[in-house]
Enzyme design. Structure first.
Site, PDB file in Angstrom:
ATOM      1  N   LYS A 184       0.856  -1.170   0.000  1.00 17.94           N
ATOM      2  CA  LYS A 184       0.000   0.000   0.000  1.00 17.94           C
ATOM      3  C   LYS A 184       0.898   1.227   0.000  1.00 17.94           C
ATOM      4  O   LYS A 184       2.024   1.216   0.507  1.00 17.94           O
ATOM      5  CB  LYS A 184      -0.958   0.018   1.194  1.00 17.94           C
ATOM      6  N   THR A 195       7.274   5.873   2.209  1.00 15.79           N
ATOM      7  CA  THR A 195       6.235   5.612   3.190  1.00 15.79           C
ATOM      8  C   THR A 195       5.271   4.613   2.581  1.00 15.79           C
ATOM      9  O   THR A 195       4.528   4.922   1.679  1.00 15.79           O
ATOM     10  CB  THR A 195       5.513   6.903   3.601  1.00 15.79           C
TER      11      THR A 195
END
Length: 408
Positions: A184, A195
């Protein structure tokens, strides 16, 4: 799904993190989000050798700390639990207590050792977890109807618009080895771990120290070479689990086919990284920056990161403006030892700068090229043989809209 074309590697049709033997995954809605799936897990039939790389943000979230500590003890994980919507970051002692409780509940539910559970969270920072909802999600982990790779991939998403997954197969010791992955990531993506949450599984038998070395090497060329917006989050990590269910001879640097395994791991990592870059918040295009002719790989890497991270380059690509000056500017502030009089720049097949000076080119052709969904910017430093590639996306009005209303 981005295309893969590699020698000795076969793409698994509709492959997922559960494509390797001995892995299962699932997801449920436990109430952290209004209606979407928000709690997921991956489980291995046996404890798996595990390697991890983590965000470089100084504010490490409690789940990340718990996972790092667990992996450090035995270098093995059997179950990963993930919640979306709430990052459990900047939450102090309560956040650490909640992450540890999450780990304990999952270990009990799945019947595994406490230190064989990895805990991950993603979402809004500064909010504590509603543990009654987390307990509800964990209590659903043994229900067959909640199991599917697709449910897991959906449960871990935040602002992502699509799920991200891939799986490949190749031969080692006469056995078919599979590597699968899910990830994700959409916003707060930047080089140096970026991130994201990325989970890679394989049924190969791999020495854990060698696996860690391979992951570090591969991460520096894949996940650490993507950017969306220049922000690096507090939570995110890449984990690789190797459960050995194919019973091959243990892979390590001493194995004759070790380079093939590392290459395959890079193929999976690069594919997931590019999927994340393409799904950047509000993005309309995948942008690849290829740097060649560098004096060293470090120089090539830093120049590539500078160009792909430039908001002016990203907005020019969004507007299909062949403004090569923004690319040259980014190369110049990369703080690398380059000779401006040697730098060449191309927009795909269109040469726009040679030896630091502009070339005449068809502006309309340049605009048409930049209107494509996938754009390649090429920088040749003409100072050596090293090269590196970075990936990112354009910067659109939609990115501002999404992040201006993220908590509402």
């Amino acid at each position: 799904m981005l295309a893969i074309s590699e020698k000795n590697i076969k793409v698994v049709t509709n492959g997922h993190v559960t494509s390797p033997i001995g892995f299962s995954a699932g997801g449920v809605h436990c109430g952290l989000r209004r209606s979407k799936l928000d709690f997921g897990w991956i489980h291995s039939e046996v404890p798996a050798a595990t390697a991890g790389v983590y965000t470089l943000n100084t504010f490490e979230a409690p789940p990340l700390k718990v996972t790092k500590a667990s992996i450090a003890k035995e270098k093995k994980i059997q179950t990963i639990v993930v919640n979306s919507a709430i990052a459990n970051s900047c939450t102090g002692k309560q956040g650490m207590d909640d992450a540890l409780q999450m780990q304990q509940l999952a270990a009990t539910q799945m019947g595994v050792k406490l230190d064989h559970v990895a805990v991950t969270s993603t979402g809004v920072i500064g909010v504590t977890l509603p543990m009654e909802k987390i307990r509800q999600g964990i209590s659903s982990m043994n229900e067959p109807e909640n199991y599917s790779a697709e449910k897991f991939e959906t449960a871990i998403l935040t602002t992502d618009t699509v799920t991200k997954h891939v799986a490949i197969q190749f031969e080692i010791d006469g056995k078919t080895i599979t590597i699968g992955g899910a990830a994700k990531g959409s916003g707060m993506i930047h080089p140096n771990m970026a991130t994201m949450l990325s989970f890679i599984t394989t049924d190969a038998q791999v020495d854990p120290d060698s696996l860690q070395n391979a992951l570090r090497e591969v991460t520096n060329k894949t996940f650490n070479m993507i950017t969306v917006d220049g922000d690096t989050s507090t939570n995110d990590m890449v984990l690789v689990l190797a459960n050995g269910c194919q019973n091959n001879d243990t892979l390590s640097e001493n194995h004759p086919q070790w380079p093939l395994f590392v290459h395959a791991l890079r193929v999976v990592s690069e594919n997931l990284a590019k999927q994340i870059a393409r799904d950047g918040e509000g993005a309309t295009k995948l942008v690849e920056v290829q740097v060649k002719g560098a004096a060293s790989e470090k120089v090539a890497s830093q120049v590539g990161k500078a160009v792909i991270s430039s908001n002016l380059v990203k907005t020019a690509v969004y507007g299909a403006d062949p403004n090569w000056g923004r690319i040259v500017c980014a190369v110049g502030y990369s703080e690398q030892p380059i000779d401006p009089d040697k730098v060449c720049v191309s927009l795909g097949h269109i040469d726009v700068v040679k030896n630091g000076l502009p070339l005449e080119f068809d502006e309309l052709e340049g605009k048409k090229y930049l209107e494509q969904e996938q754009v390649k910017l090429i920088v040749d430093l003409q100072d050596g043989s090293a090269e590196a590639t970075a990936w990112g996306c354009d910067l659109s009005y939609e990115y501002v809209k999404i992040n201006a209303s993220y908590r509402t």
